[in-house]
Design a protein around this motif. Structure first.
Motif, PDB file in Angstrom:
ATOM      1  N   THR A 236       7.401   0.263   5.340  1.00 47.19           N
ATOM      2  CA  THR A 236       7.777  -1.136   5.481  1.00 47.19           C
ATOM      3  C   THR A 236       8.515  -1.302   6.795  1.00 47.19           C
ATOM      4  OG1 THR A 236       8.839  -3.008   4.351  1.00 47.19           O
ATOM      5  CG2 THR A 236       9.972  -0.881   4.232  1.00 47.19           C
ATOM      6  N   GLY A 237       8.828  -2.518   7.124  1.00 45.04           N
ATOM      7  CA  GLY A 237       9.571  -2.773   8.351  1.00 45.04           C
ATOM      8  C   GLY A 237      11.061  -2.565   8.140  1.00 45.04           C
ATOM      9  N   PHE A 238      11.726  -2.019   9.147  1.00 47.71           N
ATOM     10  CA  PHE A 238      13.169  -1.864   9.083  1.00 47.71           C
ATOM     11  C   PHE A 238      13.790  -3.250   9.018  1.00 47.71           C
ATOM     12  CE2 PHE A 238      17.427  -1.231  10.770  1.00 47.71           C
ATOM     13  CZ  PHE A 238      17.833  -0.162   9.991  1.00 47.71           C
ATOM     14  N   GLY A 239      14.706  -3.457   8.075  1.00 52.91           N
ATOM     15  CA  GLY A 239      15.328  -4.764   7.922  1.00 52.91           C
ATOM     16  C   GLY A 239      14.553  -5.728   7.040  1.00 52.91           C
ATOM     17  N   SER A 240      13.414  -5.293   6.497  1.00 53.30           N
ATOM     18  CA  SER A 240      12.658  -6.166   5.597  1.00 53.30           C
ATOM     19  C   SER A 240      13.423  -6.347   4.290  1.00 53.30           C
ATOM     20  CB  SER A 240      11.275  -5.571   5.308  1.00 53.30           C
ATOM     21  OG  SER A 240      11.403  -4.413   4.506  1.00 53.30           O
ATOM     22  N   LYS A 241      13.089  -7.378   3.573  1.00 49.39           N
ATOM     23  CA  LYS A 241      13.717  -7.625   2.273  1.00 49.39           C
ATOM     24  C   LYS A 241      13.521  -6.428   1.345  1.00 49.39           C
ATOM     25  CE  LYS A 241      13.071 -11.665   0.516  1.00 49.39           C
ATOM     26  NZ  LYS A 241      12.534 -12.845  -0.192  1.00 49.39           N
ATOM     27  N   LEU A 242      12.323  -5.857   1.350  1.00 51.01           N
ATOM     28  CA  LEU A 242      12.040  -4.695   0.512  1.00 51.01           C
ATOM     29  C   LEU A 242      12.892  -3.501   0.939  1.00 51.01           C
ATOM     30  CD1 LEU A 242      10.491  -3.102  -1.623  1.00 51.01           C
ATOM     31  CD2 LEU A 242       8.665  -2.789   0.059  1.00 51.01           C
ATOM     32  N   ALA A 243      12.970  -3.239   2.231  1.00 51.57           N
ATOM     33  CA  ALA A 243      13.754  -2.100   2.715  1.00 51.57           C
ATOM     34  C   ALA A 243      15.214  -2.238   2.324  1.00 51.57           C
ATOM     35  CB  ALA A 243      13.620  -1.980   4.229  1.00 51.57           C
TER      36      ALA A 243
ATOM     37  N   ASN B  93       0.877  -1.171   0.000  1.00 52.62           N
ATOM     38  CA  ASN B  93       0.000   0.000   0.000  1.00 52.62           C
ATOM     39  C   ASN B  93       0.912   1.218   0.000  1.00 52.62           C
ATOM     40  OD1 ASN B  93       0.520  -0.824   2.777  1.00 52.62           O
ATOM     41  ND2 ASN B  93      -0.905   0.782   3.380  1.00 52.62           N
ATOM     42  N   PHE B  94       0.407   2.317  -0.547  1.00 50.66           N
ATOM     43  CA  PHE B  94       1.240   3.488  -0.772  1.00 50.66           C
ATOM     44  C   PHE B  94       0.383   4.738  -0.774  1.00 50.66           C
ATOM     45  CE2 PHE B  94      -0.545   2.732  -4.867  1.00 50.66           C
ATOM     46  CZ  PHE B  94      -0.573   3.956  -5.520  1.00 50.66           C
ATOM     47  N   VAL B  95       1.065   5.868  -0.800  1.00 51.57           N
ATOM     48  CA  VAL B  95       0.414   7.160  -0.967  1.00 51.57           C
ATOM     49  C   VAL B  95       1.369   8.025  -1.784  1.00 51.57           C
ATOM     50  CG1 VAL B  95       1.316   8.202   1.147  1.00 51.57           C
ATOM     51  CG2 VAL B  95      -0.883   8.967   0.248  1.00 51.57           C
TER      52      VAL B  95
ATOM     53  N   ARG C 158       7.237  14.196   8.914  1.00 51.39           N
ATOM     54  CA  ARG C 158       6.320  14.717   7.888  1.00 51.39           C
ATOM     55  C   ARG C 158       5.601  13.572   7.166  1.00 51.39           C
ATOM     56  NH1 ARG C 158       6.034  15.595   2.685  1.00 51.39           N
ATOM     57  NH2 ARG C 158       8.128  14.907   2.178  1.00 51.39           N
ATOM     58  N   LEU C 159       6.343  12.535   6.786  1.00 48.53           N
ATOM     59  CA  LEU C 159       5.736  11.413   6.071  1.00 48.53           C
ATOM     60  C   LEU C 159       4.763  10.634   6.954  1.00 48.53           C
ATOM     61  CD1 LEU C 159       8.792  10.050   4.042  1.00 48.53           C
ATOM     62  CD2 LEU C 159       6.915  11.488   3.217  1.00 48.53           C
ATOM     63  N   SER C 160       5.049  10.570   8.244  1.00 48.93           N
ATOM     64  CA  SER C 160       4.146   9.837   9.151  1.00 48.93           C
ATOM     65  C   SER C 160       2.791  10.523   9.275  1.00 48.93           C
ATOM     66  CB  SER C 160       4.793   9.658  10.517  1.00 48.93           C
ATOM     67  OG  SER C 160       4.898  10.895  11.177  1.00 48.93           O
TER      68      SER C 160
ATOM     69  N   ALA D 277      -0.314  -4.723   7.098  1.00 43.48           N
ATOM     70  CA  ALA D 277       0.326  -5.825   7.797  1.00 43.48           C
ATOM     71  C   ALA D 277       0.420  -5.507   9.291  1.00 43.48           C
ATOM     72  CB  ALA D 277       1.710  -6.069   7.217  1.00 43.48           C
ATOM     73  N   PRO D 278       0.332  -6.527  10.144  1.00 42.45           N
ATOM     74  CA  PRO D 278       0.318  -6.289  11.585  1.00 42.45           C
ATOM     75  C   PRO D 278       1.676  -5.919  12.180  1.00 42.45           C
ATOM     76  CG  PRO D 278       0.209  -8.634  11.116  1.00 42.45           C
ATOM     77  CD  PRO D 278       0.110  -7.926   9.798  1.00 42.45           C
ATOM     78  N   ALA D 279       2.758  -6.235  11.522  1.00 37.02           N
ATOM     79  CA  ALA D 279       4.082  -5.970  12.089  1.00 37.02           C
ATOM     80  C   ALA D 279       4.399  -4.479  12.100  1.00 37.02           C
ATOM     81  CB  ALA D 279       5.138  -6.725  11.290  1.00 37.02           C
ATOM     82  N   ASN D 280       5.411  -4.109  12.863  1.00 37.81           N
ATOM     83  CA  ASN D 280       5.856  -2.718  12.963  1.00 37.81           C
ATOM     84  C   ASN D 280       6.380  -2.253  11.605  1.00 37.81           C
ATOM     85  OD1 ASN D 280       6.672  -0.252  13.840  1.00 37.81           O
ATOM     86  ND2 ASN D 280       8.356  -1.006  15.104  1.00 37.81           N
ATOM     87  N   ARG D 281       5.865  -1.137  11.096  1.00 36.77           N
ATOM     88  CA  ARG D 281       6.240  -0.603   9.793  1.00 36.77           C
ATOM     89  C   ARG D 281       6.634   0.869   9.945  1.00 36.77           C
ATOM     90  NH1 ARG D 281       6.419  -5.418   7.914  1.00 36.77           N
ATOM     91  NH2 ARG D 281       4.580  -6.366   7.051  1.00 36.77           N
ATOM     92  N   ASP D 282       7.798   1.109  10.504  1.00 33.19           N
ATOM     93  CA  ASP D 282       8.230   2.477  10.762  1.00 33.19           C
ATOM     94  C   ASP D 282       9.344   2.933   9.831  1.00 33.19           C
ATOM     95  OD1 ASP D 282       6.400   2.822  12.791  1.00 33.19           O
ATOM     96  OD2 ASP D 282       7.765   2.064  14.325  1.00 33.19           O
ATOM     97  N   HIS D 283       9.554   2.222   8.750  1.00 34.55           N
ATOM     98  CA  HIS D 283      10.602   2.547   7.791  1.00 34.55           C
ATOM     99  C   HIS D 283       9.924   3.038   6.507  1.00 34.55           C
ATOM    100  CE1 HIS D 283      14.617   2.226   6.103  1.00 34.55           C
ATOM    101  NE2 HIS D 283      14.108   1.627   5.054  1.00 34.55           N
ATOM    102  N   TYR D 284      10.349   4.197   6.013  1.00 38.73           N
ATOM    103  CA  TYR D 284       9.753   4.762   4.808  1.00 38.73           C
ATOM    104  C   TYR D 284      10.705   4.635   3.630  1.00 38.73           C
ATOM    105  CZ  TYR D 284       6.150   6.836   7.704  1.00 38.73           C
ATOM    106  OH  TYR D 284       5.101   7.020   8.561  1.00 38.73           O
TER     107      TYR D 284
END
Length: 142
Positions: A54-61, A42-44, A103-105, A113-120
């Motif tokens: 996304t989550g910090f340390g995720s494959k995407l991040a 999901n995005f904006v 600002r982004l938050s 997703a239920p996990a912590n997603r504090d990485h932009y």
């Protein structure tokens, strides 16, 4: 109206941005261990920039930070056989500056997703292209 070789309407950059702003789910294409990978997110939009949480340390991040990525969003009506697809290509970067994170938050981007997603991750859409399939398709192709 300009059409491509398949008879689809070619959208202007502004039309593409407007359609992207109307969507909430897209797919980011990045490289993972030297192979192409696609992940729904999901995005904006922030101007013309695509913002993903996304989550910090995720494959995407890890994979999308400081890389050229592609991003695609679309919407289709299977019954009416209409729809659109927009693709953006550009550099992605991890947001590390505290004021920008703050600002982004404040943007209306809530993770599913239920996990912590504090990485932009921000994708600067340098190239944006799009196509629309209108209801005036060739009925003989059914």
């Amino acid at each position: 109206m300009k059409l491509d070789s398949a008879g689809l309407q070619i959208l202007s950059r502004q039309e593409c941005v407007t359609l992207l702003a109307s969507a909430s789910i897209g797919r980011i294409v990045f490289t993972d261990r030297a192979l192409p990978a696609v992940q729904p997110v999901n995005f904006v939009l922030d101007g013309e920039n695509i913002v993903i949480r996304t989550g910090f340390g995720s494959k995407l991040a890890a994979a999308a930070s400081d890389a050229i990525v592609a991003f695609e969003a679309d919407e289709f009506d299977l019954t009416a056989r209409t729809g659109w697809s927009v693709t953006a290509v550009g550099p992605a970067r991890a947001v590390r500056e505290p004021n920008e994170i703050k600002r982004l938050s404040a943007l209306p981007l809530r993770t599913w997703a239920p996990a912590n997603r504090d990485h932009y991750i921000v994708v600067r859409a340098e190239q944006i292209t799009g196509r629309r399939l209108s209801s005036r398709h060739d009925e003989r192709e059914t």
